[in-house]
Write an enzyme that holds these catalytic residues in place. Structure first.
Site, mmCIF file in Angstrom:
data_model
loop_
_atom_site.group_PDB
_atom_site.id
_atom_site.type_symbol
_atom_site.label_atom_id
_atom_site.label_comp_id
_atom_site.label_asym_id
_atom_site.label_seq_id
_atom_site.Cartn_x
_atom_site.Cartn_y
_atom_site.Cartn_z
ATOM 1 N N GLU A 1 0.826 -1.211 0.000
ATOM 2 C CA GLU A 1 0.000 0.000 0.000
ATOM 3 C C GLU A 1 0.861 1.262 0.000
ATOM 4 O O GLU A 1 0.729 2.153 0.836
ATOM 5 C CB GLU A 1 -0.965 -0.011 1.191
ATOM 6 C CG GLU A 1 -1.963 -1.153 1.132
ATOM 7 C CD GLU A 1 -3.007 -1.119 2.226
ATOM 8 O OE1 GLU A 1 -4.143 -1.584 1.997
ATOM 9 O OE2 GLU A 1 -2.701 -0.630 3.337
ATOM 10 N N GLU B 1 -5.603 -8.072 -0.820
ATOM 11 C CA GLU B 1 -6.256 -7.838 0.467
ATOM 12 C C GLU B 1 -7.714 -7.470 0.217
ATOM 13 O O GLU B 1 -8.005 -6.626 -0.621
ATOM 14 C CB GLU B 1 -5.606 -6.688 1.257
ATOM 15 C CG GLU B 1 -4.278 -7.013 1.884
ATOM 16 C CD GLU B 1 -3.776 -5.890 2.767
ATOM 17 O OE1 GLU B 1 -4.614 -5.193 3.394
ATOM 18 O OE2 GLU B 1 -2.552 -5.695 2.823
#
Length: 485
Positions: A192, A384
């Site tokens: 991320e 995710e």
């Protein structure tokens, strides 16, 4: 002749599995030579609607380093995967996992970040994890940096704000690429990466107390150093293990305009550009033009070495991975409220939300997949997606139909996106066993198919208990996504 055909189901060999991070599961923070990491100096918050990931100052850092316990720092204890990895991987195999995404703790390999030689005990631990995965024919997907780095590099260079950290990271990457050559077909560089605009948890740079403009300068400069390090790692891997692939990883938050007002539509476009900027650099190999105006208007100057642009251009990633939890709403004349404890924006009246206020938008996943496939034409990987909830253990059982419903609705939209023509490699839900929350460092926010008997204070047996969703996901994988009942 052009054939008007399209896929009707998940492709053969689709990679079903789950994902975790070292700092949220491993524990053993001071075992076998491991050094302290940035994740292990962030305190747990008392209010689950707040976040603790960036609340680090020089004062709190000194306090954390002096504290030799895990009482206020739950990521130090995790859920003891370090000693339970065989049991946990066996449970993943029982569900039928084709892939397991995990991260290597940099500070377990190079405890001080720039050690002359790697810590052999740390390398041996991941040897054992990979051996266990191979026993069950489970593909490893390894993240190189998942919200942690050796705290020594924060002390010496202010983390990624210092260009010296590039060389330290790429010594680490070359070490693990050589050690695990032929054993890891998929790698990710920075987890991320776009959340580095929020500060310390990703950049390892202390910038609390500075003005917003000063913070932006530090954060985007740190992120530039990560872009360069990621490109160098890509070059290293392609040289060391030509059969392996390496990808970028984005926290994808699709933004909707609050109304059809063209100014709201433009506001949403701007938000998406700030989000997709990171994959633009890593997948296309260059800074997009639209960021020039943002940098100019915010007095951000990216300091580059002469060779940086060539390194980025010559070493784009092989595939794009991302997390997906929610979408966002914006309009041109409002700053917005906090949506859950992670995102600033407006609330969408058409969506339900989780216990933590995260709005649930399965169709948004299909929209995201199509948009990213159209933009990049590179294989995509959802690494995710999941539901954090307040699970209740009663009579040694957890009846989590709400989690099944959440995952089913998202998998249905994944299938729709594949039918739309999206090239999707796999899906690793977050996280298959309960783990320490990234944003709050609490245990109560549970994602797993497997309940772990541990509370927010670290009390419990650490027993692993299958939830109802365990058998459901087992059925989904066995049917390659066809049986979602």
């Amino acid at each position: 002749m052009y054939k008007q055909t399209y896929p009707k189901s998940f492709p053969k060999g689709f990679l079903w599995g789950g994902a975790t991070a070292a700092n949220q599961v491993e524990g053993a923070w001071n075992v076998d030579g491991k050094g302290l990491s940035t994740a292990e100096v962030v305190q747990k918050v008392d209010d689950r609607h707040q976040v603790s990931m960036g609340d680090v100052t020089q004062e709190t850092l000194d306090i954390a380093i002096a504290d030799k316990t895990d009482t206020r720092y739950p990521k130090r204890r995790g859920v003891d995967f370090y000693h339970h990895y065989k049991e946990d991987i066996a449970l993943f195999a029982e569900m039928g996992f084709k892939v397991y995404r995990f991260s290597i703790a940099w500070s377990r390999i190079f405890p001080q970040g720039e050690d002359q030689t790697p810590n052999e005990a740390g390398l041996v631990f991941y040897d054992h994890v990979l051996e266990e995965l191979a026993k069950y024919d489970m593909v490893p997907l390894v993240t190189l940096s998942h919200y942690e780095m050796p705290i020594a590099l924060t002390q010496k260079y202010n983390g990624w704000a210092g260009r010296e950290t590039i060389a330290a990271f790429n010594k680490f990457t070359e070490t693990v690429f050589n050690r695990y050559r032929g054993k890891v077909p998929y790698w990710l560089t920075f987890n991320e990466i776009n959340t580095g605009t929020w500060g310390f948890h990703e950049t390892g740079a202390i910038d609390k107390g500075l003005s917003e403009k000063e913070q932006l300068q530090i954060r985007y400069q740190a992120l530039h150093h990560q872009f360069v390090a990621s490109a160098i790692a890509t070059k290293q891997l392609h040289r060391i293990d030509a059969s392996a692939q390496i990808g970028s990883m984005l926290a994808r938050m699709q933004t909707y305009p609050a109304t059809p007002n063209p100014e709201d539509v433009r506001a949403a476009q701007l938000e998406d550009e700030k989000n997709l900027f990171f994959t633009d650099v890593q997948a296309r190999g260059e800074y997009p033009e639209y960021m020039n105006r943002f940098f100019k208007e915010n007095d951000v100057v990216i300091h580059m070495a002469e060779s940086d642009q060539d390194i980025l251009l010559e070493n784009p990633v092989d595939f794009i991975s991302f997390s997906y939890y929610m979408t966002n709403v914006t309009q041109h004349d409002q700053d917005g409220d906090s949506v859950g404890n992670m995102v600033i924006g407006g609330r969408n009246p058409y969506l339900k939300e989780s216990d933590w206020g995260w709005q649930i938008d399965p169709v948004g996943l299909r929209i995201t997949l199509n948009a990213m496939w159209d933009r990049y034409r590179k294989p995509l990987f959802i690494v995710e997606n999941g539901l954090g909830a307040l699970d209740k253990l009663e009579d040694n059982q957890v009846h989590d139909q709400y989690r099944i419903d959440y995952l089913r609705s998202h998998i249905e939209q994944m299938k729709e996106a594949i039918m739309d023509g999206v090239n999707l490699l796999g899906y690793t839900m977050w996280g298959p066993i309960d783990l320490i929350s990234f944003s709050t460092s609490e245990m109560s926010k549970r994602y797993g198919f497997i309940y772990i008997d541990q509370d927010d204070d670290g009390n419990g047996t650490l027993n692993r208990i299958k939830k109802d969703s365990f058998a459901w996901y087992q059925k989904v994988i066995a049917s390659n996504g066809e049986d979602l009942g």
